[in-house]
Design a protein around this motif. Structure first.
Motif, PDB file in Angstrom:
ATOM      1  N   LEU A   1       0.839  -1.199   0.000  1.00 35.33           N
ATOM      2  CA  LEU A   1       0.000   0.000   0.000  1.00 35.33           C
ATOM      3  C   LEU A   1       0.874   1.249   0.000  1.00 35.33           C
ATOM      4  N   LEU A   2       1.885   1.276   0.840  1.00 33.70           N
ATOM      5  CA  LEU A   2       2.803   2.411   0.873  1.00 33.70           C
ATOM      6  C   LEU A   2       3.432   2.627  -0.494  1.00 33.70           C
ATOM      7  N   LYS A   3       3.890   1.557  -1.104  1.00 34.13           N
ATOM      8  CA  LYS A   3       4.532   1.650  -2.419  1.00 34.13           C
ATOM      9  C   LYS A   3       3.555   2.198  -3.463  1.00 34.13           C
ATOM     10  N   SER A   4       2.316   1.745  -3.433  1.00 32.21           N
ATOM     11  CA  SER A   4       1.328   2.209  -4.409  1.00 32.21           C
ATOM     12  C   SER A   4       0.973   3.680  -4.200  1.00 32.21           C
ATOM     13  N   MET A   5       1.041   4.148  -2.959  1.00 28.53           N
ATOM     14  CA  MET A   5       0.719   5.542  -2.655  1.00 28.53           C
ATOM     15  C   MET A   5       1.892   6.491  -2.886  1.00 28.53           C
ATOM     16  N   SER A   6       3.115   5.982  -2.779  1.00 27.43           N
ATOM     17  CA  SER A   6       4.286   6.867  -2.774  1.00 27.43           C
ATOM     18  C   SER A   6       4.835   7.212  -4.149  1.00 27.43           C
ATOM     19  N   GLY A   7       4.429   6.491  -5.185  1.00 24.97           N
ATOM     20  CA  GLY A   7       4.902   6.813  -6.532  1.00 24.97           C
ATOM     21  C   GLY A   7       6.408   6.749  -6.634  1.00 24.97           C
ATOM     22  N   ASP A   8       7.027   7.902  -6.949  1.00 24.72           N
ATOM     23  CA  ASP A   8       8.472   7.948  -7.172  1.00 24.72           C
ATOM     24  C   ASP A   8       9.279   8.099  -5.876  1.00 24.72           C
TER      25      ASP A   8
END
Length: 143
Positions: A74-81
């Protein structure tokens, strides 16, 4: 040349919907400051052995590891670049978050007011409260 306000930012996550705002704010801080992002998920194995006699401890650990992976996804999907170093810790959540922050030289801890046990405390989650009381760095508590 701009000075990094927070060179190292730690987001404490438990993967709950209650924690989503803390993720959003932590990502913003890392993005704006251009610092290094860290995220931790703490598995309290003490509670796994007492959670239910019907669920073997090994299975409970596996479920907890899967929850940690989902939280980081979830963090990865929200954080983008914006990139984050992720770490799964074991122990009492508040204490482990503070120990990790001290070990890594974290400048700011971002934590939600409530997590999976959202109704455990009326105003402030017990983990957030322990982090606020014990951390040697700044703490951003997100409602």
């Amino acid at each position: 040349m701009a000075v990094k306000l927070f060179g190292k930012v730690l987001i404490a996550t438990d993967g709950s919907e209650n924690n989503r705002s803390a993720l959003e704010e932590g990502i913003k801080v890392v993005r704006e400051c251009g610092g290094a992002g860290y995220a931790v998920y703490v598995i309290d194995s003490r509670t796994l052995s007492t959670s239910s006699a019907e669920i073997p401890v090994g299975d409970a650990c596996e479920v907890s590891m899967e929850e940690a992976k989902k939280a980081f996804d979830l963090l990865k999907s929200m954080s983008g670049d914006v990139k984050f170093e992720t770490k799964i810790l074991d122990g009492r959540p508040g204490m482990e978050i503070v120990k990790f922050a001290e070990k890594e030289g974290i400048d700011l801890i971002v934590i939600g007011t409530k997590g999976k046990k959202g109704l455990e405390r009326l105003l402030l989650g017990s983990v957030a409260e322990e982090v606020i009381r014990s951390a040697t760095c700044k703490v951003l508590v997100v409602k």
